[in-house]
Design a protein around this motif. Structure first.
Motif, mmCIF file in Angstrom:
data_model
loop_
_atom_site.group_PDB
_atom_site.id
_atom_site.type_symbol
_atom_site.label_atom_id
_atom_site.label_comp_id
_atom_site.label_asym_id
_atom_site.label_seq_id
_atom_site.Cartn_x
_atom_site.Cartn_y
_atom_site.Cartn_z
ATOM 1 N N ARG A 142 2.481 1.834 -3.001
ATOM 2 C CA ARG A 142 1.493 2.458 -4.359
ATOM 3 C C ARG A 142 1.056 3.786 -3.968
ATOM 4 N N ARG A 143 0.974 4.341 -2.771
ATOM 5 C CA ARG A 143 0.578 5.400 -2.148
ATOM 6 C C ARG A 143 1.618 6.562 -2.695
ATOM 7 N N ILE A 171 0.299 11.346 2.620
ATOM 8 C CA ILE A 171 0.672 9.948 2.468
ATOM 9 C C ILE A 171 0.743 9.180 3.952
ATOM 10 N N ASP A 210 -2.841 8.371 5.102
ATOM 11 C CA ASP A 210 -3.448 7.024 4.302
ATOM 12 C C ASP A 210 -2.640 5.924 4.487
ATOM 13 N N THR A 249 -9.374 5.493 -1.220
ATOM 14 C CA THR A 249 -8.358 6.712 -1.437
ATOM 15 C C THR A 249 -7.305 6.757 -2.697
ATOM 16 N N LEU A 250 -6.826 5.302 -2.362
ATOM 17 C CA LEU A 250 -5.875 4.919 -3.255
ATOM 18 C C LEU A 250 -6.174 4.790 -4.822
ATOM 19 N N GLU A 291 -4.751 6.591 -8.045
ATOM 20 C CA GLU A 291 -4.160 5.750 -9.138
ATOM 21 C C GLU A 291 -5.033 5.899 -10.359
ATOM 22 N N TYR A 317 -4.588 2.910 6.382
ATOM 23 C CA TYR A 317 -4.620 1.530 6.162
ATOM 24 C C TYR A 317 -4.469 0.523 7.223
ATOM 25 N N TYR A 351 0.565 -1.345 0.109
ATOM 26 C CA TYR A 351 0.062 0.089 0.012
ATOM 27 C C TYR A 351 1.052 1.326 0.150
ATOM 28 N N ALA A 359 -8.773 3.047 3.122
ATOM 29 C CA ALA A 359 -7.451 3.484 2.523
ATOM 30 C C ALA A 359 -7.473 3.388 1.132
#
Lengths: 675, 368
Positions: free
Chosen positions: A266-267, A598, A601, A615-616, A620, A605, A263, A612
């Motif tokens: 990626r975030r 960041i 988030d 949001t991601l 993305e 998670y 996560y 979370a």
């Protein structure tokens, strides 16, 4: 010959002597023949008796082929047993340079059989040029069975081509764990020459090349199995004689939470940055993400020269693990530490300092980030508002050495006993340090810079996270990566008054939940409050002229590499903290604007993964897909650029290339106090 | 056998059964080895080799009925015909394995150089038989022989076939030696040969020179030509005293030993039968050669003596060169082990030799 009858009388005599001579010579001949027969029998006895053992061994080594079975590497799993690095059965084809005849023909045929790309061919040729003759050069790994079979059935016509089925390393999370686990690759010629272990030149055998795969190699490797087979001179297998099973390598359990790690990676999006999350009870590192990163899967399969060029030419430095090798001025994230030093020095936290927006030191003028000034602020307010003037004033009063002592207690400037290839430990400057390093006296201006985490002060994201964890727990936690049941909840209490720590924690809570700088980073989780501290670190000197001109010095208006670093440290919950984290975004402009959300988030998670992820997902979509998709697009774009004629030089290219592109700007160049 | 003349018919009694038995035993053993070399199968080698042996043995028995003066009479014509055939091979010959050796006559592939090994013995024996005894230490005893040897030598050498041409020279020299030519000629000749060796090397074909070089140091080229010698020595050496057992040789069955059924058949045999089999075979061949030398010694005529000793020596050279080759004592020159190696040429030559030896043996006994 008509004279023969005439000579008859004399011939009788000589004929007799000739007959005698014949008998004699025939005897000599017979003796010679006997001698040769004896010699031959003797030679044969020599071969079959005296040298029997040697030739029997040679005959055995002809007949029996000992094939090593590369051991399966141990898995790497996260704290819940979720796999981070596993093995997949794979079909692979290698070239053995020593047995290769006519490489051009073979490569051309393989190219057709395996549908190799031009890049593959380039990589193979490079490998062949570099490899010692006994070293297998990978042609293709992880191919489908059809292509593998196509090569296998033609093996006899393709000398030097070795198809094999084996195990390939697979990292389900791809580049999200790249810097954490590293990657594997064929052993180098140097490795082999050191040990002469035939396993090192067995096709398919891989050793750790980076990260945990490298540092935990002995634990993960396992023991090779062996297969004795009877083979003909042409390499056809007759039968298997004996096999010794391999011993699979040990499983390595990490403190990492794989879900959180992925996560966080990626975030981070397209930012160049890192996220570290630490369990404040055990010191276990839950997440250690550095982005952008290489995909360890493609690295483990062997990477082409152009792929490498693409990665090493990227200004976001995907080849560096920024968590431990990126050094940044901590900026305002160091203020809780400075404040602790102030408290430890016996200063009343209620004492206020008037912030007018600037601070005069001799002829120099030091600015607060708030131009108009904060007015009267006590310690709590100074942290919440991140007032520079308060820390200039108090820092100057207590002196650098006290600040440095507390910073070190919190973990800055230290390296930790972690299984990583290298850590950079940064700088916690003090008078002695400057004397040693620059042969110069410490100045008050140096102190002022240090109080707000600029100047000589440098730290890596892991240290920042440890600092947050130590403030949160009040204990001297040491981060760890390897999960082990025997590890007790660790860390002696810090040599810092717990009441002071509580005050700092409250102030950091106010940063987020009060009227502080990081109001937008509140956790969207019912009943869980996060405490934090923002930081925005300048990466270059701001000249008087620039300041006079006004406007942004490290914001959107300037080239990426001159923008300010964005930092954020935090822990949650505020009462009885469980998690501490640090986020550093290179040239992210603003701690509260970029790094804080960041961190929010990522911690969200831990409490509410679904929220979370939502949001991601939205983010993305905005960015253009997940990491793998974006990397593919990036690679295509890079290739297209390379094959197309060079585009007109971009604006940034005109700026002189210097060290500021690296995340470790030279100390002293950060914030120039003089006006 | 002659003691039992009264019990058996004369023609049968005249046949030297002992040597035929010996030769049959060698060949029979050869068939066993070929059977194993084929992986325990009569095909493709053992069966046809057996037929071939019976056929050529039959011819040898026919030859044994030839009278000595008939042999004498055909010596020169046979030699002349073979020279013509060798020239024909040179001009129209069939190219195989890099050299011209065969003449394809449509129904049979003729290899004249093989017959030349016999003809050179006969023609030289005939020549020294004709030469007056007093001339033997003169120049006239040397130059005709030198031409008789030199001509086929050159022709076979250009095929090129080093092994056969050397055997022609060796056979011829043996007859010259036995004929009583001065010893210093041979000693001097050997010295001259030693001096001429480098020149000869430079004139050889690439592959011939390679073979000699690799013989001197087989490990220099373990995957190339040296491979033959190395693998052969491994096969022989790994057999030990009693061998690995019938059908259990790995060198031959797994194809590590090249030419395991032809030139290197001895290695195939030694691997499975060990030192016992090898020495047994050597003794058997030695007994054949000793029998031939006895025929020569018993012969009453100069032609008979020279021819018998020369023919025997031809057999001896065959066996000795092959065994030295497979045991790493001589370069790989491509000479098969007669009676054992798969292939007709060597078997034919040796059995024709035996046929003529039997004829000479009969002549000697009749003259008694």
């Amino acid at each position: 010959m008509k004279i023969v009858p005439m000579k008859r009388p004399s011939r009788l005599v000589t004929a007799q002597s000739q007959a005698f001579s014949f008998t004699r010579r025939a005897f000599v001949l017979g003796a010679a023949q006997g001698a040769v027969a004896t010699l031959l029998a003797g030679r044969m006895a020599w071969l079959s008796i005296a040298e029997n053992e040697r030739y029997q061994m040679l005959s055995e080594s002809n007949r029996v082929q000992l094939t090593l079975v590369p051991p399966r590497r141990g898995w790497i799993v996260d704290r819940h047993g979720k796999p981070i690095a596993i093995n997949r059965t794979s079909f692979r084809v290698d070239l053995i340079p020593d047995r290769l005849r006519d490489p051009d023909r073979i490569i051309a045929e393989l190219r057709q059989l395996l549908a190799l790309t031009a890049e593959d061919v380039e990589r193979i040729r490079e490998g062949l040029a570099k490899a010692a003759g006994y070293q297998p050069v990978p042609v293709l790994e992880n191919m489908d069975y059809e292509r593998f079979a196509a090569v296998s059935v033609r093996q006899a016509e393709l000398p030097g081509v070795a198809p094999a089925s084996g195990n390939a390393r697979y990292y389900p999370a791809g580049s999200a764990v790249g810097h954490l686990v590293g990657y594997v690759g064929p052993a180098s010629a140097a490795d082999y020459e050191k040990t002469r272990d035939p396993l090192f030149i067995t096709p398919g055998f891989k050793v750790g090349k980076e990260g945990l795969e490298k540092t935990m190699e002995p634990w993960l490797r396992g023991t090779a199995g062996a297969k004795r087979t009877e083979v003909t001179a042409r390499g056809r297998l007759v039968r298997e004689l004996t096999t010794r099973p391999e011993v699979v390598g040990n499983t390595l359990q990490l403190t990492i939470d794989a879900g959180l790690q992925e996560y966080a990676a990626r975030r981070l999006g397209d930012n160049s940055g890192s996220v570290v999350v630490i369990d404040t009870e055990t010191g276990g590192i839950l997440t250690m993400a550095s982005m952008p990163a290489y995909d360890p899967n493609s690295f483990s399969d062997g990477i082409s020269h152009s792929e490498w060029q693409m990665l090493s030419g990227n200004d976001h430095i995907p080849l560096m693990n920024k968590v431990m090798q990126g050094l940044y001025p901590p900026g305002s994230t160091v203020k809780p530490a400075t404040a602790l030093a102030v408290l430890e020095a016996g200063i009343d936290p209620a004492e206020t300092v008037l912030c007018t927006g600037s601070y005069r030191l001799g002829t120099g003028l030091f600015h607060c980030h708030k131009r108009g000034g904060h007015g009267h602020l006590n310690l709590n307010g100074a942290i919440a508002q991140s007032c520079d003037i308060y820390f200039y004033t108090m820092g100057r009063r207590i002196g650098i050495d006290r600040i440095a002592a507390v910073a070190r207690k919190l973990g800055l400037g230290s390296s930790f006993p972690l299984p990583v290839p290298s850590q950079r430990y940064g700088t916690v400057p003090d008078t002695e340090w400057k004397q040693r390093k620059y042969k110069a006296d410490w100045t008050v201006a140096d102190t002022l810079n240090a109080t707000i985490g600029q100047g000589y002060m440098l730290a890596n994201p892991l240290q920042l996270a440890v600092m947050a964890a130590r403030i949160a727990s009040g204990r001297a936690l040491s981060p760890r990566l390897i999960a082990n049941r025997r590890y007790p909840p660790q860390g002696d209490p810090l040599d810092i008054d717990p009441e002071h720590l509580a005050m700092i924690r409250q102030a950091m809570s106010d940063v987020v939940n009060g009227a502080g700088t990081a109001g937008r980073s509140r956790l969207p989780v019912e009943g869980v409050l996060m405490a934090g501290k923002t930081g925005t670190a300048q990466v270059r000197r701001i000249t008087r002229a620039e300041r006079a001109r006004g406007g942004k010095f490290g914001g959107m208006g300037v080239p990426w590499k001159y923008r300010d670093h964005a930092l954020f440290i935090c822990f949650a919950p505020v009462e009885n903290p469980r998690y501490a984290a640090a986020v550093v975004i290179e040239h992210g402009i603003s701690g509260s604007g970029t790094a804080g959300p960041i961190a929010r988030d990522v911690l969200t998670y831990l409490y509410d993964p679904a929220k979370a992820m939502a949001t991601l997902a939205a983010l993305e979509e905005e960015w253009g897909g997940d990491i793998a998709t974006r990397m593919r697009v990036e690679a295509d774009r890079w290739r297209a650029e390379r094959s197309a004629p060079p585009p007109p030089a971009p604006v940034e290219a005109s700026a002189p290339a210097d060290k500021s592109a690296s995340p470790t700007p030279a100390p002293g160049a950060d914030s120039e106090p003089r006006e | 056998m002659s003691r039992h003349t009264s019990l058996v018919p004369a023609p049968l009694a005249q046949i030297p059964w002992r040597v035929i038995l010996l030769v049959s035993a060698i060949s029979g053993f050869g068939l066993v080895v070929l059977y194993s070399a084929a992986g325990g199968s009569l095909k493709p080698w053992a069966w046809s080799q057996g037929i071939r042996f019976v056929f050529f043995l039959g011819i040898a028995l026919l030859i044994s009925r030839v009278r000595e003066d008939q042999l004498k009479a055909v010596s020169f014509p046979l030699y002349a015909i073979l020279i013509v055939l060798l020239i024909a091979v040179e001009m129209f010959g069939f190219v195989g394995g890099g050299s011209r050796r065969w003449l394809d006559l449509g129904f049979i592939r003729l290899q004249p150089s093989e017959f030349m090994k016999l003809a050179i013995i006969l023609v030289l024996a005939r020549f020294y038989d004709m030469l007056p005894a007093g001339e033997i230490r003169r120049w006239s005893a040397i130059w005709p022989a030198a031409i008789l040897i030199g001509l086929p030598f050159m022709l076979v050498m250009t095929q090129p076939d080093l092994g056969t041409s050397l055997m022609i020279v060796a056979g011829g020299m043996t007859v010259m030696f036995l004929a009583g030519l001065p010893l210093r000629l041979f000693i001097g000749g050997a010295a001259a040969l030693g001096a001429a060796l480098p020149i000869a090397l430079s004139m050889m074909h690439e592959y011939q020179r390679n073979r000699v070089e690799i013989f001197l140091n087989p490990e220099s080229d373990p995957l190339g030509t040296g491979y033959h010698i190395i693998q052969s020595k491994i096969a022989i050496g790994s057999g030990g005293i009693f061998g690995k057992g019938f059908l259990r040789g790995t060198q031959s069955h797994l194809d590590y030993l090249p030419e395991g059924h032809t030139d290197f058949v001895f290695a195939t045999m030694a691997e499975e039968w060990g030192l016992v089999g090898g020495v047994g075979l050597i003794i058997a061949f030695f007994l054949v050669v000793r029998w031939g030398m006895q025929v020569a010694n018993c012969s009453r005529t100069r032609f008979g003596r020279l021819a018998a000793a020369g023919l025997t020596t031809t057999i001896f050279f065959y066996v000795a060169i092959n065994l030295m080759m497979v045991m790493g004592l001589a370069p790989v020159v491509g000479i098969p082990l007669p009676l054992v190696s798969f292939g007709g040429s060597a078997m034919m030559t040796v059995l024709f030799c035996l046929g003529m030896l039997m004829a000479l043996d009969r002549a000697a006994k009749e003259r008694k």
